[in-house]
Design an enzyme around this catalytic site. Structure first.
Site, PDB file in Angstrom:
ATOM      1  N   LYS A 104     -27.168 134.028  28.309  1.00  0.00           N
ATOM      2  CA  LYS A 104     -25.914 134.507  27.745  1.00  0.00           C
ATOM      3  C   LYS A 104     -25.528 135.815  28.423  1.00  0.00           C
ATOM      4  O   LYS A 104     -26.357 136.693  28.612  1.00  0.00           O
ATOM      5  CB  LYS A 104     -26.063 134.726  26.243  1.00  0.00           C
ATOM      6  CG  LYS A 104     -24.815 135.283  25.579  1.00  0.00           C
ATOM      7  CD  LYS A 104     -24.895 135.239  24.071  1.00  0.00           C
ATOM      8  CE  LYS A 104     -25.593 136.427  23.514  1.00  0.00           C
ATOM      9  NZ  LYS A 104     -25.403 136.592  22.058  1.00  0.00           N
ATOM     10  N   SER A 160     -12.702 126.209  36.981  1.00  0.00           N
ATOM     11  CA  SER A 160     -13.980 126.920  36.883  1.00  0.00           C
ATOM     12  C   SER A 160     -13.815 128.336  36.356  1.00  0.00           C
ATOM     13  O   SER A 160     -12.724 128.771  36.016  1.00  0.00           O
ATOM     14  CB  SER A 160     -14.700 126.978  38.232  1.00  0.00           C
ATOM     15  OG  SER A 160     -13.981 127.802  39.127  1.00  0.00           O
ATOM     16  N   TYR A 171     -17.327 125.245  34.674  1.00  0.00           N
ATOM     17  CA  TYR A 171     -18.521 125.451  35.501  1.00  0.00           C
ATOM     18  C   TYR A 171     -18.397 126.768  36.252  1.00  0.00           C
ATOM     19  O   TYR A 171     -17.302 127.262  36.499  1.00  0.00           O
ATOM     20  CB  TYR A 171     -18.724 124.280  36.470  1.00  0.00           C
ATOM     21  CG  TYR A 171     -17.571 124.075  37.420  1.00  0.00           C
ATOM     22  CD1 TYR A 171     -17.565 124.664  38.677  1.00  0.00           C
ATOM     23  CD2 TYR A 171     -16.475 123.308  37.040  1.00  0.00           C
ATOM     24  CE1 TYR A 171     -16.500 124.489  39.536  1.00  0.00           C
ATOM     25  CE2 TYR A 171     -15.403 123.125  37.901  1.00  0.00           C
ATOM     26  CZ  TYR A 171     -15.426 123.713  39.147  1.00  0.00           C
ATOM     27  OH  TYR A 171     -14.362 123.538  39.998  1.00  0.00           O
TER      28      TYR A 171
END
Length: 116
Positions: free
Chosen positions: A9, A25, A58
């Site tokens: 994270k 993305s 992504y």
């Protein structure tokens, strides 16, 4: 049995740009990616603290030491420059491994997204 757990994270980074015309993305400063153990192309959940949006895309690496956090493509409509995000990556693990696993948590400087 496999369970899905938080692998890494990046907590509280500011959006530096939103590029609707890019192919898609999230561009993340490569130093932040390395610190969090995120690899190019890996699926990232994005939580926007400013508006409550949650989305997935992504990761692609941005220039090191730039603090860049850019949402690209359709995701650019879900953020504004300056919004504060939490970026989360998950992994599948065997149950016993997951019980012992510790995620990589990164807390960059909230002003410039750089590692202190």
């Amino acid at each position: 049995m496999l369970v899905q757990v938080v692998k890494s994270k990046i907590h509280r980074v500011k959006v530096t740009n939103a590029d609707l015309n890019y192919i898609g993305s999230i561009t993340i400063d490569e130093d932040l990616m390395d610190a969090a153990g995120i690899i190019e192309g890996e699926r990232v959940q994005i939580v926007n603290n400013n508006n409550g949006e949650r989305l997935e895309t992504y990761a692609i690496p941005g220039p090191r030491k730039s603090g860049e956090i850019t949402l690209n493509g359709a995701a650019a409509r879900k953020v504004q420059k300056g919004d504060v995000l939490i970026l989360i990556v998950y992994a599948f693990m065997e149950l016993e491994e997951a019980k012992k696993f510790k995620p990589q948590l990164v807390f960059p400087n909230e002003e410039n997204n750089l590692l202190s």
